[in-house]
Design a protein around this motif. Sequence first.
Motif, short mmCIF file in Angstrom:
data_model
loop_
_atom_site.label_atom_id
_atom_site.label_comp_id
_atom_site.label_asym_id
_atom_site.label_seq_id
_atom_site.Cartn_x
_atom_site.Cartn_y
_atom_site.Cartn_z
N LEU A 61 35.22 -34.40 30.55
CA LEU A 61 35.22 -35.86 30.57
C LEU A 61 34.02 -36.39 31.36
CD1 LEU A 61 37.22 -38.20 29.63
CD2 LEU A 61 37.81 -38.35 32.06
N MET A 62 33.27 -37.29 30.75
CA MET A 62 32.10 -37.87 31.40
C MET A 62 32.37 -39.34 31.71
SD MET A 62 28.31 -38.38 29.80
CE MET A 62 26.92 -38.76 30.85
N PRO A 63 32.47 -39.70 33.00
CA PRO A 63 32.68 -41.11 33.34
C PRO A 63 31.45 -41.94 32.95
CG PRO A 63 33.09 -39.68 35.24
CD PRO A 63 32.41 -38.84 34.20
N LEU A 64 31.66 -43.13 32.45
CA LEU A 64 30.56 -44.02 32.07
C LEU A 64 30.52 -45.26 32.96
CD1 LEU A 64 30.91 -43.75 28.17
CD2 LEU A 64 29.30 -42.52 29.65
N VAL A 65 31.46 -45.34 33.90
CA VAL A 65 31.46 -46.43 34.89
C VAL A 65 31.69 -45.81 36.27
CG1 VAL A 65 32.33 -48.26 33.37
CG2 VAL A 65 33.95 -46.78 34.57
N PRO A 66 31.19 -46.48 37.32
CA PRO A 66 31.54 -46.00 38.67
C PRO A 66 33.01 -46.31 38.95
CG PRO A 66 30.17 -48.00 38.76
CD PRO A 66 30.30 -47.64 37.32
#
Length: 276
Positions: A61-66
């Motif tokens: 899983l790659m977060p796209l928001v902090p």
Amino acid sequence: MHTPPVPLKTRLLNTPEVELWPGGLLRARSNADARILARARRVLRRKHDGRYLAAELPEGLMPLVPGLPREAGIEAALDRLDHEGDGRGSWRGEAGELPLDALRDHLHALALDDRYGERTGLPLVAEPDTLAFAGFDRYRRALWLTLATARAWLALRDAAGRDGVVLEAISGYRGHAYQLGIFARKRARGLTVEQILTVNAAPGYSEHHSGRALDIGAPGEPPAEESFEQTPAFAWLMANADAFGFTLSYPRDNPHGIVYEPWHWCYTADVTADAD
Ligand SMILES: [Zn+2]
């Protein structure tokens, strides 16, 4: 008329705050987005503003928001992602529905109480927890419907095509967040809730929330205009839609006080009968 088969197995997984999209159906907003979306099996999309929150890539899983772990509703979304591949992978028949709690809070904030429903005779409409990809609409947006509705729509469209009548999907499923967004934008421009309600249905009361309603158009015709009534497409629908389980929801002088909508059809057949 040849139309390519639509991959009905492609699904939108719905949770109260976050939608889980197949990566390939989302529009990239930057080159970086495009590279991620092309590889993503799923993209988590925040419902109230459409922001991409995370992508499920082959490596994880790659977060796209902090601050992803603090995002509202993220636990439910990740839980849904985790369970997609197990026993629930073979998806049959109608989906379940999401709870209405969050919607009730939003309606309360708009000072919209049960009197709206009583006045219009319209029920609150829950969102389905799963939707099927039914191809693209007139505007090349993904058209999402419940599985039974998607099947019925494609059969309806193909039957019309065999009779030389082209039916176009204008709009299918729209979530509560979509309608709440319309209200938020109009209130920010200074309109009152009462003023907005003369033009827009209250959030939660649109049949489009159910994934079973469809606005239908004909090529070259403006969308959602009463003039649709004059088209061969409408005449064909009046003669045939019933056999496919579709009903005209808002005929002239309907008891809900909603304007005549010849373009708006709802799949009302017994949905338990056509699970595969
Ligand atoms: Zn409609």
